[in-house]
Design a protein around this motif. Structure first.
Motif, PDB file in Angstrom:
ATOM      1  N   ILE A   9      35.122  37.425  51.194  1.00 40.45           N
ATOM      2  CA  ILE A   9      35.283  37.968  49.847  1.00 40.45           C
ATOM      3  C   ILE A   9      33.998  37.647  49.104  1.00 40.45           C
ATOM      4  O   ILE A   9      33.568  36.490  49.068  1.00 40.45           O
ATOM      5  CB  ILE A   9      36.478  37.333  49.106  1.00 40.45           C
ATOM      6  N   LEU A  25      28.623  45.223  43.171  1.00 40.51           N
ATOM      7  CA  LEU A  25      28.959  44.012  42.408  1.00 40.51           C
ATOM      8  C   LEU A  25      27.985  43.793  41.257  1.00 40.51           C
ATOM      9  O   LEU A  25      27.998  42.749  40.608  1.00 40.51           O
ATOM     10  CB  LEU A  25      28.991  42.803  43.339  1.00 40.51           C
ATOM     11  N   ARG A  41      36.231  42.715  48.895  1.00 33.31           N
ATOM     12  CA  ARG A  41      36.731  42.129  50.139  1.00 33.31           C
ATOM     13  C   ARG A  41      36.140  42.923  51.295  1.00 33.31           C
ATOM     14  O   ARG A  41      36.284  44.147  51.357  1.00 33.31           O
ATOM     15  CB  ARG A  41      38.260  42.216  50.138  1.00 33.31           C
ATOM     16  N   ARG A  74      30.822  30.292  40.070  1.00 36.03           N
ATOM     17  CA  ARG A  74      31.648  30.039  41.250  1.00 36.03           C
ATOM     18  C   ARG A  74      30.934  29.229  42.327  1.00 36.03           C
ATOM     19  O   ARG A  74      31.583  28.514  43.094  1.00 36.03           O
ATOM     20  CB  ARG A  74      32.114  31.377  41.855  1.00 36.03           C
ATOM     21  N   LYS A 100      32.139  37.529  45.607  1.00 36.39           N
ATOM     22  CA  LYS A 100      32.465  37.463  44.179  1.00 36.39           C
ATOM     23  C   LYS A 100      31.187  37.254  43.387  1.00 36.39           C
ATOM     24  O   LYS A 100      30.278  36.549  43.841  1.00 36.39           O
ATOM     25  CB  LYS A 100      33.403  36.272  43.893  1.00 36.39           C
ATOM     26  N   THR A 101      31.136  37.849  42.216  1.00 42.54           N
ATOM     27  CA  THR A 101      30.020  37.515  41.330  1.00 42.54           C
ATOM     28  C   THR A 101      30.157  36.036  40.973  1.00 42.54           C
ATOM     29  O   THR A 101      31.264  35.517  40.833  1.00 42.54           O
ATOM     30  CB  THR A 101      30.058  38.360  40.042  1.00 42.54           C
ATOM     31  N   GLY A 136      34.130  37.835  35.800  1.00 41.32           N
ATOM     32  CA  GLY A 136      35.088  38.316  36.807  1.00 41.32           C
ATOM     33  C   GLY A 136      36.334  37.447  36.796  1.00 41.32           C
ATOM     34  O   GLY A 136      36.254  36.234  36.749  1.00 41.32           O
ATOM     35  N   TYR A 137      37.488  38.046  36.761  1.00 40.77           N
ATOM     36  CA  TYR A 137      38.759  37.325  36.819  1.00 40.77           C
ATOM     37  C   TYR A 137      39.827  38.331  37.202  1.00 40.77           C
ATOM     38  O   TYR A 137      39.589  39.549  37.187  1.00 40.77           O
ATOM     39  CB  TYR A 137      39.105  36.686  35.471  1.00 40.77           C
ATOM     40  N   CYS A 175      25.796  36.245  43.579  1.00 37.83           N
ATOM     41  CA  CYS A 175      27.177  36.248  44.073  1.00 37.83           C
ATOM     42  C   CYS A 175      27.412  35.051  44.992  1.00 37.83           C
ATOM     43  O   CYS A 175      26.503  34.284  45.301  1.00 37.83           O
ATOM     44  CB  CYS A 175      27.454  37.536  44.862  1.00 37.83           C
ATOM     45  N   GLN A 205      35.027  41.461  42.377  1.00 34.10           N
ATOM     46  CA  GLN A 205      35.215  40.969  43.738  1.00 34.10           C
ATOM     47  C   GLN A 205      35.207  42.129  44.724  1.00 34.10           C
ATOM     48  O   GLN A 205      35.570  43.241  44.370  1.00 34.10           O
ATOM     49  CB  GLN A 205      36.561  40.251  43.872  1.00 34.10           C
TER      50      GLN A 205
END
Lengths: 378, 378
Positions: free
Chosen positions: A167, A195, A182, A129, A169-170, A174-175, A200, A180
């Motif tokens: 937020i 996580l 928040r 990401r 996220k890794t 992850g999907y 991340c 994730q």
């Protein structure tokens, strides 16, 4: 607010050598298309390939993989199994994939032997990401502000930098909302641990009015075609419904298509991809993420377009001309998740509805079992 | 001019017992549909079944049968092979077929064990051109004048009775103009021998302006739905092109649909059939023949209808509600025969054209390799 860490690896570029003309494969049974993965996307790709007369071979560890029911051959092997990959490379004239988390070993095993489309670069970018955000920005697409996070202190600092909410996220895997967290206000002391203590990315929370997506395609000769954007509605962080047209004004639609085209060109892409965009209150667009494959939010294309996203992807993978993405009708695609498939009678009776099931036996909660597209004349 | 010989066997009626409600099978992987035959029609039926989530098993002696590429299982056996048929009956919840010349042994082996749809009666009627004509007349459909022919003297007498010109056809087998002899004036002394000295039928030559066909469907509860008639153009006695709409006035279209509906009801039919009709100069219609299966002249439905003839047939076979046969666009379907498939580039580049190939390797002359449907907005 976009800062990069020097330890972020640049995406490898193992695109086909640009000094040779890219290979073109015939439509028809002399061509075998390999697909890494055997889920519903591979299943629909295989059916599109069959309609073009081509043979298909999938690689998937699950003997009951949905796509196995409609393919010429199924190599039952894990995605990093060297023997299975060698078999796939030998059997296929060209290889594609149905999910972005194809392991590097798979590409390393396949790419020297057989063309892999879309290019490996699209995979390496979309698998991380942080790299993805950097790439999108480099390609001229606006994204949410983001900060890399490699520790709990990083995480706490990032939330501050991003204005007190984010937020997290890794970076990998992850999907559908998994992997994730928040955060608004106080940062839990165990946030990074929750996580998985893995690299991340913290992203600013975007105050958007809706999400739209563009399914775009690019051919080996660089031509691009985009389907009309769809408006996507989610339930439990999973796509529930895609509506076409999206309800956005022409300028927003044009901007969305332009962003997808920029991305396709920047990746020197071959195939179909899905680009998710947030629409802000002022009509401007923020790129969320892209998937280097056919996309759930493009399933509607099979119901109202001359060429579906699946055939479009296959055309691109073959090196053949892209088809016309125009839609003859408006429509709403709704996912059938888990036990939604226990009540199909209404869909079967509705004359305006096209049902598509994936052949999965067990309707587990959260499992995508099929979809229906309600077609509305324009 | 329609006379019958007393030695014409009445069609057997092995329909499902009418005192029990007909079985309904779920859309989804709990249902396996058996298909006798594995050619392109079975291939397209199998893909339609897969989109409904169902499993398929075909019986076909050819290990390279086109449908085998997209089915769950392929029983490689002849159509009268008792072991293969037993295997099919055991594997399938319901059985259908892709051609009308299914041998009696096959139905006898299957019907006591598993529902066969369409009903066997439709097969026995359509397998014999004389029985077919008698049935059409009995169902209230106008046909060409016809005379049974079982010898050379019969044949000579028939030509006289029919006004000096006739088409002599073998009662069984023969298609695409094979097993036929057109006679005008002097009757060759070897005419009956040329047709194999087998039972024949002499038909008056119909002076028609064009041929149209109706693809009609009937569900287990007796509901009927017909696709719009197509105008069919032939080359070398083989269907070359189907055009929708047919160009006929509304009254002719209504009459055509009415005739197809009468036939569906008379056969207590379940599934899709194709009824070929000659249009005379005065707009009246003469039934030529019907096929108790999906039909080449209905391939266009996949391009412009919410539900194709293939899905419609599968819906009926499952006992599920029929779909909407409405077309959103006009279109022209053209068969790709033999080496037509050597030049696909134009079709691939034409944005209005949908290509469908059958995966056949060898483009022999006269072999149907695929079709293209050119879609025209209404």
């Amino acid at each position: 607010m976009c800062r990069s860490k020097t330890d972020v690896a640049a995406p490898s570029n193992v695109c086909e050598a640009s000094d040779a003309a890219p290979a073109v494969f015939a439509t028809g049974p002399s061509t075998t298309i390999g697909i890494v993965g055997g889920g519903q996307l591979a299943r629909m790709l295989a059916m599109a390939a069959a309609a073009l007369g081509c043979r298909t071979v999938i690689l998937d560890p699950d003997p009951e993989a949905p796509a196995a029911q409609v393919t010429n051959a199924h190599i039952v092997a894990h995605y990093n199994d060297s023997e299975g990959l060698a078999e796939l490379a030998a059997a296929a004239d060209v290889v594609t994939y149905e999910f972005e988390n194809v392991p590097d070993e798979a590409i390393d095993a396949l790419a020297p032997i057989v063309p892999v489309r879309p290019p490996a670069r699209a995979l390496s970018v979309s698998q991380d990401r942080l790299v993805e955000k950097q790439f999108l920005v480099g390609a001229g697409l606006r994204t949410a502000a983001y900060v890399p996070v490699d520790s709990q202190p990083d995480l706490e600092q990032a939330v501050v930098e991003l204005g007190g909410a984010a937020i997290i996220k890794t970076r990998r895997l992850g999907y559908d909302g998994k992997g994730q967290l928040r955060i608004a206000g106080a940062v839990p002391a165990t946030a990074f641990e929750q996580l998985g203590s893995v690299p991340c990315i913290a992203e600013a929370i975007v105050d958007f009015t809706c999400e739209i997506s563009v399914i775009g395609a690019r051919s080996v000769d660089g031509a691009t075609r985009c389907f009309e954007p769809a408006r996507n509605d989610h339930v439990d962080a999973m796509l529930a419904q895609s509506t076409v047209p999206s309800g956005q004004p022409g300028a927003v639609v044009a901007q969305a298509v332009s962003m997808a085209t920029q991305l396709l060109d920047s990746l020197d892409y071959v195939g179909v991809l899905g680009l998710e965009l947030f629409v802000l209150a002022d009509g401007s667009l923020v790129a969320n993420e892209f998937a280097p494959r056919v996309h759930n939010s493009g399933h509607w294309t099979e119901a109202v377009c001359a060429v579906s996203q699946f055939e479009q992807h296959m055309r691109a993978v073959l090196g053949q001309p892209l088809g016309d993405p125009g839609a003859h009708s408006d429509c709403v695609m709704t996912n059938l998740v888990g036990h939604d498939v226990d009540a199909l009678d209404g869909h079967m009776r509705d004359p305006s509805t096209r049902l598509h099931l994936y052949g999965k036996v067990e309707p587990r909660p959260g499992r995508k079992m099929g979809h229906v597209t309600r077609v509305v004349s324009r």
